[in-house]
Design a protein around this motif. Structure first.
Motif, PDB file in Angstrom:
ATOM      1  N   ASN A  57       0.842  -1.395   0.039  1.00  9.34           N
ATOM      2  CA  ASN A  57      -0.109   0.074   0.021  1.00  9.34           C
ATOM      3  C   ASN A  57       0.999   1.366  -0.165  1.00  9.34           C
ATOM      4  O   ASN A  57       0.559   2.478   0.538  1.00  9.34           O
ATOM      5  CB  ASN A  57      -0.987   0.204   1.186  1.00  9.34           C
ATOM      6  CG  ASN A  57      -1.633  -1.300   1.304  1.00  9.34           C
ATOM      7  OD1 ASN A  57      -2.276  -1.898   0.260  1.00  9.34           O
ATOM      8  ND2 ASN A  57      -1.432  -1.961   2.399  1.00  9.34           N
ATOM      9  N   GLY A  58       2.098   1.244  -0.577  1.00  6.21           N
ATOM     10  CA  GLY A  58       3.154   2.282  -0.510  1.00  6.21           C
ATOM     11  C   GLY A  58       3.471   2.421  -2.086  1.00  6.21           C
ATOM     12  O   GLY A  58       3.457   1.786  -3.053  1.00  6.21           O
ATOM     13  N   PHE A  73       9.531   7.509  -0.194  1.00  2.21           N
ATOM     14  CA  PHE A  73       8.444   6.664   0.216  1.00  2.21           C
ATOM     15  C   PHE A  73       7.022   7.426   0.393  1.00  2.21           C
ATOM     16  O   PHE A  73       7.151   8.386   1.283  1.00  2.21           O
ATOM     17  CB  PHE A  73       8.663   5.267   0.922  1.00  2.21           C
ATOM     18  CG  PHE A  73       9.854   4.609   0.590  1.00  2.21           C
ATOM     19  CD1 PHE A  73       9.432   3.307  -0.166  1.00  2.21           C
ATOM     20  CD2 PHE A  73      10.898   5.021   0.956  1.00  2.21           C
ATOM     21  CE1 PHE A  73      10.455   2.562  -0.677  1.00  2.21           C
ATOM     22  CE2 PHE A  73      12.129   3.894   0.576  1.00  2.21           C
ATOM     23  CZ  PHE A  73      11.813   2.872   0.017  1.00  2.21           C
ATOM     24  N   GLN A  74       5.845   7.020  -0.167  1.00  2.00           N
ATOM     25  CA  GLN A  74       4.642   7.696   0.284  1.00  2.00           C
ATOM     26  C   GLN A  74       3.603   6.333   0.279  1.00  2.00           C
ATOM     27  O   GLN A  74       3.862   5.563  -0.259  1.00  2.00           O
ATOM     28  CB  GLN A  74       4.345   8.622  -0.932  1.00  2.00           C
ATOM     29  CG  GLN A  74       4.950   9.913  -0.834  1.00  2.00           C
ATOM     30  CD  GLN A  74       4.644  10.749  -2.093  1.00  2.00           C
ATOM     31  OE1 GLN A  74       3.557  10.380  -2.777  1.00  2.00           O
ATOM     32  NE2 GLN A  74       5.298  12.061  -2.261  1.00  2.00           N
ATOM     33  N   CYS A  75       2.695   6.647   1.076  1.00  2.00           N
ATOM     34  CA  CYS A  75       1.568   5.708   1.105  1.00  2.00           C
ATOM     35  C   CYS A  75       0.353   6.372   0.564  1.00  2.00           C
ATOM     36  O   CYS A  75       0.222   7.307   0.095  1.00  2.00           O
ATOM     37  CB  CYS A  75       1.257   5.646   2.782  1.00  2.00           C
ATOM     38  SG  CYS A  75       2.371   5.044   3.655  1.00  2.00           S
ATOM     39  N   GLU A  76      -0.398   5.282   0.305  1.00  2.00           N
ATOM     40  CA  GLU A  76      -1.628   5.272  -0.606  1.00  2.00           C
ATOM     41  C   GLU A  76      -2.787   5.959   0.337  1.00  2.00           C
ATOM     42  O   GLU A  76      -2.535   5.959   1.807  1.00  2.00           O
ATOM     43  CB  GLU A  76      -2.326   4.106  -1.137  1.00  2.00           C
ATOM     44  CG  GLU A  76      -1.195   3.342  -2.111  1.00  2.00           C
ATOM     45  CD  GLU A  76      -1.960   2.042  -2.428  1.00  2.00           C
ATOM     46  OE1 GLU A  76      -2.776   1.624  -1.904  1.00  2.00           O
ATOM     47  OE2 GLU A  76      -1.210   1.221  -3.360  1.00  2.00           O
ATOM     48  N   PRO A  77      -3.574   6.823  -0.041  1.00  2.00           N
ATOM     49  CA  PRO A  77      -4.511   7.475   0.721  1.00  2.00           C
ATOM     50  C   PRO A  77      -5.234   6.614   1.676  1.00  2.00           C
ATOM     51  O   PRO A  77      -5.583   5.427   1.477  1.00  2.00           O
ATOM     52  CB  PRO A  77      -5.679   8.019  -0.218  1.00  2.00           C
ATOM     53  CG  PRO A  77      -4.918   8.109  -1.312  1.00  2.00           C
ATOM     54  CD  PRO A  77      -3.979   7.169  -1.532  1.00  2.00           C
ATOM     55  N   GLY A  78      -5.116   7.062   3.087  1.00  5.68           N
ATOM     56  CA  GLY A  78      -5.845   6.332   4.311  1.00  5.68           C
ATOM     57  C   GLY A  78      -4.586   5.616   4.934  1.00  5.68           C
ATOM     58  O   GLY A  78      -5.076   5.152   6.117  1.00  5.68           O
ATOM     59  N   TYR A  79      -3.541   5.346   4.644  1.00  6.52           N
ATOM     60  CA  TYR A  79      -2.443   4.442   5.331  1.00  6.52           C
ATOM     61  C   TYR A  79      -1.620   5.736   5.640  1.00  6.52           C
ATOM     62  O   TYR A  79      -1.326   6.786   5.346  1.00  6.52           O
ATOM     63  CB  TYR A  79      -1.612   3.676   4.309  1.00  6.52           C
ATOM     64  CG  TYR A  79      -2.867   2.472   3.864  1.00  6.52           C
ATOM     65  CD1 TYR A  79      -2.896   1.515   4.626  1.00  6.52           C
ATOM     66  CD2 TYR A  79      -3.214   2.424   2.563  1.00  6.52           C
ATOM     67  CE1 TYR A  79      -3.526   0.249   4.189  1.00  6.52           C
ATOM     68  CE2 TYR A  79      -3.997   1.609   2.218  1.00  6.52           C
ATOM     69  CZ  TYR A  79      -4.146   0.343   2.758  1.00  6.52           C
ATOM     70  OH  TYR A  79      -4.978  -0.652   2.512  1.00  6.52           O
ATOM     71  N   THR A  80      -0.911   5.206   7.018  1.00  7.04           N
ATOM     72  CA  THR A  80      -0.063   6.082   7.544  1.00  7.04           C
ATOM     73  C   THR A  80       1.180   5.496   7.436  1.00  7.04           C
ATOM     74  O   THR A  80       1.496   4.428   7.536  1.00  7.04           O
ATOM     75  CB  THR A  80      -0.339   6.227   9.114  1.00  7.04           C
ATOM     76  OG1 THR A  80      -1.574   7.007   9.143  1.00  7.04           O
ATOM     77  CG2 THR A  80       0.708   7.336   9.855  1.00  7.04           C
ATOM     78  N   LEU A  81       2.536   6.380   7.108  1.00  2.00           N
ATOM     79  CA  LEU A  81       3.736   5.821   6.811  1.00  2.00           C
ATOM     80  C   LEU A  81       4.617   5.636   8.380  1.00  2.00           C
ATOM     81  O   LEU A  81       4.609   6.561   9.091  1.00  2.00           O
ATOM     82  CB  LEU A  81       4.738   6.732   5.968  1.00  2.00           C
ATOM     83  CG  LEU A  81       5.949   6.328   5.724  1.00  2.00           C
ATOM     84  CD1 LEU A  81       6.301   6.664   4.078  1.00  2.00           C
ATOM     85  CD2 LEU A  81       7.272   6.803   6.411  1.00  2.00           C
ATOM     86  N   GLN A  82       5.134   4.409   8.659  1.00  5.25           N
ATOM     87  CA  GLN A  82       5.799   4.272   9.705  1.00  5.25           C
ATOM     88  C   GLN A  82       7.100   3.947   9.170  1.00  5.25           C
ATOM     89  O   GLN A  82       7.427   2.815   8.641  1.00  5.25           O
ATOM     90  CB  GLN A  82       5.212   2.942  10.611  1.00  5.25           C
ATOM     91  CG  GLN A  82       4.034   3.280  11.389  1.00  5.25           C
ATOM     92  CD  GLN A  82       3.529   2.398  12.258  1.00  5.25           C
ATOM     93  OE1 GLN A  82       4.001   1.281  12.430  1.00  5.25           O
ATOM     94  NE2 GLN A  82       2.827   2.756  13.357  1.00  5.25           N
ATOM     95  N   GLY A  83       8.290   4.645   9.717  1.00  3.11           N
ATOM     96  CA  GLY A  83       9.409   4.536   9.534  1.00  3.11           C
ATOM     97  C   GLY A  83       9.963   5.577   8.736  1.00  3.11           C
ATOM     98  O   GLY A  83       9.630   6.968   8.886  1.00  3.11           O
ATOM     99  N   ARG A  84      11.183   5.542   8.042  1.00  2.30           N
ATOM    100  CA  ARG A  84      11.668   6.847   7.251  1.00  2.30           C
ATOM    101  C   ARG A  84      11.073   6.853   5.960  1.00  2.30           C
ATOM    102  O   ARG A  84      10.941   5.989   5.073  1.00  2.30           O
ATOM    103  CB  ARG A  84      13.249   6.616   7.373  1.00  2.30           C
ATOM    104  CG  ARG A  84      13.870   6.649   8.504  1.00  2.30           C
ATOM    105  CD  ARG A  84      14.239   7.788   9.160  1.00  2.30           C
ATOM    106  NE  ARG A  84      14.961   7.654  10.473  1.00  2.30           N
ATOM    107  CZ  ARG A  84      15.381   8.710  11.083  1.00  2.30           C
ATOM    108  NH1 ARG A  84      15.627   9.912  10.478  1.00  2.30           N
ATOM    109  NH2 ARG A  84      16.058   8.795  12.161  1.00  2.30           N
TER     110      ARG A  84
END
Length: 404
Positions: A57-58, A73-84
């Motif tokens: 989902n990224g 890196f980016q996440c798709e809408p609705g997801y939250t990025l965890q990490g760098r």
């Protein structure tokens, strides 16, 4: 630093750089010269960092994996990025990234303040976990509501629920409670804050939900009607804004002095519009003021008995002058007493069409009574001013006292 070499008779070992640039620095002092050095170099291909894992989902931005190259890196809408969100390929004998690839997860709750977005159940598109209690809050600018559409929806019927409330609290009005496999219809919140609450029990998980929201502008409240005998403060009639009402001297406000444009499907003010009336008597404590006949500037009603008690600070008297006096002669009149009740000395009875009538009190209280009979109408306007009462005493063999 690959190495530092001096005072040697043996050749250093083979050196390999790990970047596309190499810097050499030779330094000699003022004494003892030697043969120096002779070196050769050749170009060799450098090893690249391994292609990093693409988070589920990224989205990965960048396709070069050489030393010092950076990927984001980016996440798709609705997801939250965890990490760098950014990683770089590090120099060194072993090629590697300075951080592992991040993850994109659907979080259990959060606050969303953008004008549009996506909210997912945890684990989406996989099954959500047991025993969830997740709360999301949509916070939009005042004057906007949220248009919510369900793109996916599947929960354990009658056990796992999604609730949407029209406001920021769990006690706010409920827009709807949803469960089962049928996606709810699109809905509108009518406040700038919307609460979304999802909870699951201990068994039988489903895919959950995916919803998208978009801000929409709420309509203004209707313009107030003309405000007679007073004035309004503020001319912004949008949601959440307040307007205040104040009366001109001699009138009193009937109703609420402050109205606020409410949230809600039907945009309206929280109270009816007030009005400013010339009352039929009241207690007056200001030092200066104006008193009108009831209903002024319209004619006063019939069969009225109105009483005003004017009280100014101690040591002051009341000066009264009529700027308008039009009543039915004799039958409709204004009586004035020099004191707080009708047992006080009377200063006069005023009636008819006489203008510029005046009266002075000798105390700090004046009682006025207006009487109208069953016929005809008219008007009156009187002004009053609290004026200092001077008392002068001269003590001689025989005391003499003067009072005004």
């Amino acid at each position: 630093l690959l190495g530092s070499f001096n005072n040697r008779t043996t050749v250093p070992a083979l050196l390999n750089s790990t970047s596309n640039q190499l810097y050499l620095h030779f330094q000699s002092d003022i004494s003892v010269a030697a043969a120096g050095f002779h070196l050769e170099y050749k170009t060799v291909g450098l090893a690249a960092c391994q292609e990093p894992a693409l988070p589920s989902n990224g989205i990965k931005i960048g396709d070069r994996y050489m030393v010092n190259d950076v990927l984001s890196f980016q996440c798709e809408p609705g997801y939250t990025l965890q990490g760098r969100s950014h990683i770089s390929c590090m120099p060194g004998t072993v090629r590697r990234w300075n951080y592992p690839s991040p993850l994109c997860i659907a979080t259990c709750g959060g606050t969303l303040s953008s004008m549009g977005g996506v909210i997912l159940s945890p684990g989406f598109p996989g099954a959500y976990p047991n025993n969830l209690d997740c709360t999301w809050k949509i916070e939009l600018p005042i004057g906007y509501g949220a248009h919510i559409q369900f793109l996916n929806f599947s929960t354990e019927a009658n056990h796992d629920y999604l609730e949407i409330q029209n406001g920021p609290h769990h006690t706010s009005p409920m827009i709807g409670q949803f469960s089962g496999s049928d996606p709810p219809s699109a809905l509108l919140s009518t406040t700038h804050e919307t609460l979304i609450h999802f909870y699951s029990d201990h068994s039988q998980n489903r895919q959950g939900f995916k919803l998208a929201y978009q801000a929409y502008e709420l309509q203004n409240c209707p313009d107030p009607p003309p405000f007679q005998n007073g004035y309004m403060i503020n001319s912004d009639y949008s949601v959440g804004q307040s307007i205040s009402f104040e009366c001109y001297p001699g009138y009193i406000l009937i109703g609420y002095p402050v109205l606020t444009c409410q949230h809600g499907i039907n945009r309206n003010w929280n109270y009816p519009f007030p009005r400013c009336d010339a009352p039929c008597g009241y207690n007056v404590t200001s030092q200066n003021g104006t008193i009108y006949s009831p209903g002024f500037p319209d004619e006063y009603p019939i069969l009225k008995d109105c009483i005003w008690l004017i009280t100014v600070p101690p040591g002051h008297g009341v000066y009264i002058n009529f700027t308008l006096l039009q009543t039915e002669a004799v039958n409709d009149y204004i009586a004035v007493w020099d004191g707080p009740d009708q047992n006080s000395p009377q200063l006069g009875v005023f009636s008819g069409n006489t203008a510029l009538e005046t009266a002075y009190s000798s105390t700090n209280q004046v009682l006025l009574k207006f009487h109208s009979d069953f016929s005809n109408g008219g008007f009156f306007v009187l002004n009053f001013h609290g004026q200092c009462i001077l008392t002068l005493s001269i003590k001689a063999e025989d005391s003499i006292w003067f009072s005004w």
